[in-house]
Design a protein around this motif. Structure first.
Motif, PDB file in Angstrom:
ATOM      1  N   THR A 182       0.857  -1.191   0.000  1.00  0.00           N
ATOM      2  CA  THR A 182       0.000   0.000   0.000  1.00  0.00           C
ATOM      3  C   THR A 182       0.896   1.246   0.000  1.00  0.00           C
ATOM      4  O   THR A 182       2.096   1.153   0.276  1.00  0.00           O
ATOM      5  CB  THR A 182      -0.873   0.049   1.270  1.00  0.00           C
ATOM      6  N   LYS A 183       0.269   2.407  -0.238  1.00  0.00           N
ATOM      7  CA  LYS A 183       1.005   3.679  -0.228  1.00  0.00           C
ATOM      8  C   LYS A 183       1.698   3.904   1.114  1.00  0.00           C
ATOM      9  O   LYS A 183       2.847   4.345   1.170  1.00  0.00           O
ATOM     10  CB  LYS A 183       0.018   4.821  -0.456  1.00  0.00           C
ATOM     11  N   LEU A 186       4.693   1.616   1.439  1.00  0.00           N
ATOM     12  CA  LEU A 186       5.802   2.023   0.558  1.00  0.00           C
ATOM     13  C   LEU A 186       6.690   3.061   1.231  1.00  0.00           C
ATOM     14  O   LEU A 186       7.903   3.089   1.038  1.00  0.00           O
ATOM     15  CB  LEU A 186       5.264   2.600  -0.757  1.00  0.00           C
ATOM     16  N   ASP A 299      -0.614   1.216 -11.625  1.00  0.00           N
ATOM     17  CA  ASP A 299      -1.257   2.060 -10.619  1.00  0.00           C
ATOM     18  C   ASP A 299      -0.422   3.343 -10.481  1.00  0.00           C
ATOM     19  O   ASP A 299       0.620   3.353  -9.826  1.00  0.00           O
ATOM     20  CB  ASP A 299      -1.312   1.282  -9.292  1.00  0.00           C
ATOM     21  N   ASP A 301      -1.117   6.030  -8.957  1.00  0.00           N
ATOM     22  CA  ASP A 301      -1.202   6.684  -7.655  1.00  0.00           C
ATOM     23  C   ASP A 301      -0.080   6.167  -6.733  1.00  0.00           C
ATOM     24  O   ASP A 301       0.650   6.953  -6.130  1.00  0.00           O
ATOM     25  CB  ASP A 301      -2.595   6.379  -7.068  1.00  0.00           C
ATOM     26  N   ARG A 302       0.086   4.856  -6.680  1.00  0.00           N
ATOM     27  CA  ARG A 302       1.153   4.299  -5.827  1.00  0.00           C
ATOM     28  C   ARG A 302       2.529   4.428  -6.489  1.00  0.00           C
ATOM     29  O   ARG A 302       3.536   4.492  -5.813  1.00  0.00           O
ATOM     30  CB  ARG A 302       0.855   2.824  -5.519  1.00  0.00           C
ATOM     31  N   THR A 342       9.590   6.804  -0.867  1.00  0.00           N
ATOM     32  CA  THR A 342       8.635   7.741  -1.478  1.00  0.00           C
ATOM     33  C   THR A 342       9.244   9.122  -1.736  1.00  0.00           C
ATOM     34  O   THR A 342       8.636   9.949  -2.406  1.00  0.00           O
ATOM     35  CB  THR A 342       7.372   7.861  -0.601  1.00  0.00           C
TER      36      THR A 342
END
Ligand SMILES: NC(=O)c1ccc[n+]([C@@H]2O[C@H](COP(=O)([O-])OP(=O)(O)OC[C@H]3O[C@@H](n4cnc5c(N)ncnc54)[C@H](OP(=O)(O)O)[C@@H]3O)[C@@H](O)[C@H]2O)c1
Length: 386
Positions: A182-183, A186, A299, A301-302, A342
């Motif tokens: 998941t974000k 990460l 994806d 977004d991620r 990130t």
């Protein structure tokens, strides 16, 4: 017998290339090898493959190598000039370009300008200066054969077809080591975790690029320049199993793909021996045992780095070189434990936003964009170091 030079012979692609040379002694002769600073491994390769000339980019490593190889008949050069001299060694017909990162641009361009055929694994130069590399290749009658498994698959799927019949190129992506996270997960990922690629054993930088999907962003730019296909006709699809290496869709609805077990020796040997195929004797791909292959959309977004690759290509000029340099700095900082996973995309984004766009018509312009972006990205890294 084909005479070859390997730029980046001590790396993952370099050693796989030498494995092929070793297994087919009548096919290839090694004229030159280069590396960054690994003098020990280069010494082993010199003793085994007996190149006439080698170079290390690190001058002190080259000095150590001269001591180790005293009495051997090999010329040992150093620095960027030394790498370019090996890349344009008179007797070589084919140069395997397998340095990691932008450091490969100058020697790869030197090889093109001296009329060598190129087997291109080192995608970053194509991202930095694709237009220039293709113009120089045309001028010097050079063919650039892709080594990247996706681009080799597209190259093979385009053979015997007309470019005007192509509807889409579809690059497959394994999704890298972190695809299921998941974000939130990460954010706290360690370099050790990000280096655990599910299907391929590669150098550290490309493994991190696979985990961020920046590798696919770089590959979109690479595909544009290699195949002269607009960005709007290049798509990416997640395919976790890395069995279908990429596909071409034609206007009549046909799709042509290249499949195989993930082993870089297949695309490397195809580029080395084109149009022939070497009997590598690898295990067969048994589709009935695999039974199921899966596909899904990326994806964004991620994994926003893929979108940056498209964006840099749409903007053009110095933007892809800027993105590439910022990524090299950020990926390296993450590997050294200074920033979060990130943060990588944040650093690339900020560097791209701060950039004043120019055209890339010369090598100097590409190198200047690279230098500027590295400095800018370093300043963002320093501000973030935890
Ligand atoms: N590995 C794969 O399966 C794969 C697949 C597709 C495409 N590629 C592409 O192929 C390229 C090489 O990847 P890799 O995984 O083989 O990388 P790698 O294992 O890290 O090897 C990199 C090679 O480049 C040399 N090098 C590093 N920095 C240098 C510098 N500043 N100047 C001169 N030489 C330098 C290294 O020498 P030292 O050993 O002395 O550091 C080594 O020989 C990358 O562009 C990557 O994206 C790789």
């Amino acid at each position: 017998m084909k005479t070859i030079v390997i730029l980046g012979s001590t790396g993952s692609i370099g050693t796989s290339t030498l494995d092929i040379v070793d297994r087919f002694p009548g096919e290839f002769r090694v004229a030159g090898l280069t590396a960054g600073s690994n003098d020990e491994k280069l010494e082993e390769q010199i003793r085994k493959f007996k190149p006439r000339v080698v170079a290390l980019s690190d001058a002190s490593a080259a000095a150590r190598l001269r001591q180790r190889c005293a009495g051997l008949s090999v010329e040992i050069l150093d620095g960027p000039k030394g790498l370019s001299q090996v890349a344009s060694a008179t007797e070589a017909e084919l140069v395997i370009s397998a340095i990691v990162g932008g450091a490969g641009l100058v020697p790869t361009l030197a090889a093109i300008r001296s009329g060598k055929q190129i087997a291109l694994a080192n995608k970053e130069p194509m991202v930095m200066a694709g237009k220039l590399m293709q113009e120089e290749a045309r001028k010097h009658g050079v063919r650039i054969f892709p080594v990247d498994s996706e681009h080799s698959a597209i190259f093979q799927s385009l053979e015997g077809h007309r470019k005007e019949d192509v509807r889409r190129l579809i690059l497959t992506a394994s999704g890298g080591a972190l695809w299921p996270l998941t974000k939130e997960e990460l954010r706290d990922v360690t370099a050790e975790r990000a280096l655990q690629h599910p299907n391929w054993k590669m150098g550290a930088k490309i493994t991190i690029d696979s985990a961020t999907l920046m590798n696919k962003g770089l590959e979109v730019v690479e595909a544009h320049w290699l195949f002269d296909i607009p960005e709007s006709q290049i798509e990416v699809m997640i395919h976790r199993e890395s069995i279908i290496h990429s596909l071409v869709e034609y206007h009549d609805g046909s799709m042509i793909a290249q499949l195989g077990l993930p082993d870089m020796r297949t695309p490397i040997s195809y580029a080395m021996r084109y149009p022939g195929r070497l009997p590598l004797d690898l295990p067969s791909l048994e589709l009935t045992e695999i039974a199921k292959l899966t596909f899904c959309k990326p994806d964004h977004d991620r994994f926003p780095c893929l979108g940056l690759g498209y964006e840099s290509l749409r903007i053009g000029g110095t933007m892809p070189a800027t993105m590439n340099a910022a990524n090299e700095i950020a990926a390296d900082a993450f590997l050294k434990g200074g920033i979060r996973f990130t943060d990588i995309v944040e650093i690339i984004r900020r560097t791209m936003d701060a950039h004043s766009l120019k055209e890339v018509d010369t090598l100097e312009e590409a190198l200047e964009a690279d230098r500027w972006a590295r400095e800018k990205a370093e300043s963002f890294v320093s501000a973030l170091v935890h």
